[in-house]
Design a protein around this motif. Structure first.
Motif, mmCIF file in Angstrom:
data_model
loop_
_atom_site.group_PDB
_atom_site.id
_atom_site.type_symbol
_atom_site.label_atom_id
_atom_site.label_comp_id
_atom_site.label_asym_id
_atom_site.label_seq_id
_atom_site.Cartn_x
_atom_site.Cartn_y
_atom_site.Cartn_z
ATOM 1 N N PRO A 53 4.736 35.889 -9.945
ATOM 2 C CA PRO A 53 5.380 35.280 -8.784
ATOM 3 C C PRO A 53 5.748 36.301 -7.698
ATOM 4 C CG PRO A 53 6.471 34.606 -10.822
ATOM 5 C CD PRO A 53 5.504 35.705 -11.166
ATOM 6 N N LYS A 54 5.853 35.805 -6.457
ATOM 7 C CA LYS A 54 6.320 36.637 -5.352
ATOM 8 C C LYS A 54 7.696 37.193 -5.686
ATOM 9 C CE LYS A 54 3.878 34.046 -1.817
ATOM 10 N NZ LYS A 54 3.971 33.230 -0.613
ATOM 11 N N ASN A 55 8.009 38.344 -5.120
ATOM 12 C CA ASN A 55 9.298 39.033 -5.296
ATOM 13 C C ASN A 55 9.531 39.515 -6.724
ATOM 14 O OD1 ASN A 55 10.077 38.708 -2.525
ATOM 15 N ND2 ASN A 55 10.414 36.551 -3.013
ATOM 16 N N THR A 56 8.449 39.788 -7.449
ATOM 17 C CA THR A 56 8.554 40.349 -8.795
ATOM 18 C C THR A 56 8.390 41.863 -8.705
ATOM 19 O OG1 THR A 56 7.640 38.355 -9.806
ATOM 20 C CG2 THR A 56 7.589 40.373 -11.129
ATOM 21 N N PRO A 57 9.447 42.625 -9.038
ATOM 22 C CA PRO A 57 9.322 44.091 -9.022
ATOM 23 C C PRO A 57 8.268 44.557 -10.025
ATOM 24 C CG PRO A 57 11.615 43.414 -9.320
ATOM 25 C CD PRO A 57 10.771 42.186 -9.448
ATOM 26 N N PHE A 58 7.654 45.683 -9.732
ATOM 27 C CA PHE A 58 6.632 46.240 -10.616
ATOM 28 C C PHE A 58 7.193 46.477 -12.013
ATOM 29 C CE2 PHE A 58 3.606 49.533 -12.088
ATOM 30 C CZ PHE A 58 2.422 48.881 -11.790
ATOM 31 N N THR A 59 8.470 46.815 -12.101
ATOM 32 C CA THR A 59 9.096 47.049 -13.408
ATOM 33 C C THR A 59 9.184 45.782 -14.242
ATOM 34 O OG1 THR A 59 11.305 46.710 -12.470
ATOM 35 C CG2 THR A 59 10.494 48.985 -12.589
ATOM 36 N N GLN A 60 9.101 44.615 -13.596
ATOM 37 C CA GLN A 60 9.201 43.346 -14.309
ATOM 38 C C GLN A 60 7.839 42.729 -14.619
ATOM 39 O OE1 GLN A 60 12.222 42.235 -15.431
ATOM 40 N NE2 GLN A 60 12.816 44.243 -14.660
ATOM 41 N N VAL A 61 6.780 43.365 -14.152
ATOM 42 C CA VAL A 61 5.430 42.897 -14.481
ATOM 43 C C VAL A 61 5.175 43.269 -15.939
ATOM 44 C CG1 VAL A 61 2.978 43.233 -13.960
ATOM 45 C CG2 VAL A 61 4.634 43.144 -12.111
ATOM 46 N N GLY A 62 4.616 42.390 -16.703
ATOM 47 C CA GLY A 62 4.411 42.628 -18.130
ATOM 48 C C GLY A 62 3.610 43.892 -18.426
ATOM 49 N N ASP A 63 3.858 44.495 -19.576
ATOM 50 C CA ASP A 63 3.148 45.716 -19.970
ATOM 51 C C ASP A 63 1.654 45.488 -20.158
ATOM 52 O OD1 ASP A 63 5.442 47.263 -19.882
ATOM 53 O OD2 ASP A 63 5.894 46.941 -22.008
ATOM 54 N N ASP A 64 1.266 44.232 -20.369
ATOM 55 C CA ASP A 64 -0.155 43.921 -20.530
ATOM 56 C C ASP A 64 -0.843 43.647 -19.189
ATOM 57 O OD1 ASP A 64 1.250 41.561 -20.128
ATOM 58 O OD2 ASP A 64 0.011 40.398 -21.509
ATOM 59 N N TRP A 65 -0.070 43.668 -18.094
ATOM 60 C CA TRP A 65 -0.633 43.449 -16.761
ATOM 61 C C TRP A 65 -1.608 44.572 -16.434
ATOM 62 C CZ3 TRP A 65 -0.642 46.241 -12.201
ATOM 63 C CH2 TRP A 65 -1.010 45.549 -11.044
ATOM 64 N N ARG A 66 -2.668 44.235 -15.743
ATOM 65 C CA ARG A 66 -3.684 45.214 -15.342
ATOM 66 C C ARG A 66 -4.037 44.981 -13.883
ATOM 67 N NH1 ARG A 66 -5.392 47.770 -19.890
ATOM 68 N NH2 ARG A 66 -7.359 48.521 -19.060
ATOM 69 N N CYS A 67 -4.608 45.970 -13.268
ATOM 70 C CA CYS A 67 -5.026 45.865 -11.878
ATOM 71 C C CYS A 67 -5.970 44.668 -11.723
ATOM 72 C CB CYS A 67 -5.717 47.150 -11.432
ATOM 73 S SG CYS A 67 -6.322 47.074 -9.734
ATOM 74 N N PRO A 68 -5.680 43.767 -10.795
ATOM 75 C CA PRO A 68 -6.544 42.603 -10.622
ATOM 76 C C PRO A 68 -7.900 42.950 -9.998
ATOM 77 C CG PRO A 68 -4.832 42.602 -8.968
ATOM 78 C CD PRO A 68 -4.518 43.727 -9.913
ATOM 79 N N ASN A 69 -8.024 44.146 -9.474
ATOM 80 C CA ASN A 69 -9.271 44.542 -8.825
ATOM 81 C C ASN A 69 -10.216 45.300 -9.763
ATOM 82 O OD1 ASN A 69 -10.837 44.590 -6.396
ATOM 83 N ND2 ASN A 69 -10.364 46.767 -6.226
ATOM 84 N N CYS A 70 -9.656 46.236 -10.557
ATOM 85 C CA CYS A 70 -10.532 47.086 -11.384
ATOM 86 C C CYS A 70 -10.145 47.121 -12.860
ATOM 87 C CB CYS A 70 -10.562 48.509 -10.828
ATOM 88 S SG CYS A 70 -9.037 49.431 -11.135
ATOM 89 N N ASP A 71 -9.082 46.422 -13.246
ATOM 90 C CA ASP A 71 -8.636 46.323 -14.632
ATOM 91 C C ASP A 71 -7.970 47.592 -15.169
ATOM 92 O OD1 ASP A 71 -8.339 44.440 -16.739
ATOM 93 O OD2 ASP A 71 -9.890 45.473 -17.873
#
Length: 87
Positions: A47-65
């Protein structure tokens, strides 16, 4: 090799939340995709206004993974955290 020097040289986040604030923009060091908290990430349904620290540890770059810990901290003016290049 001194890991502190490596971390400073890379300018990478490397999973250290103390390096960033809730508004900090982060840049993928592989493809230069910029994660902007105000925009979130529609690809991974962050969601909008989500700090990078709150993005899940399994999150990956949407462009290059690239994994989350391979993002670089951007300064407020949009430049990479690259003070090592000027010293």
């Amino acid at each position: 090799m001194n890991t502190q020097m490596t971390s400073q040289f890379e300018g990478s986040y490397l999973g250290d939340d103390s390096k960033i604030t809730d508004q900090t923009k982060m840049e993928c060091k592989i493809c230069w995709y910029v994660y902007e908290p105000a925009k979130g990430d529609p690809f991974w349904q962050v969601p909008k206004n989500t700090p990078f620290t709150q993005v899940g540890d399994d999150w990956r770059c949407p462009n290059c993974d690239a994994p989350k810990d391979q993002f670089m901290v951007l300064n407020e003016d949009g430049d990479r955290n690259s003070t090592h290049l000027n010293s």
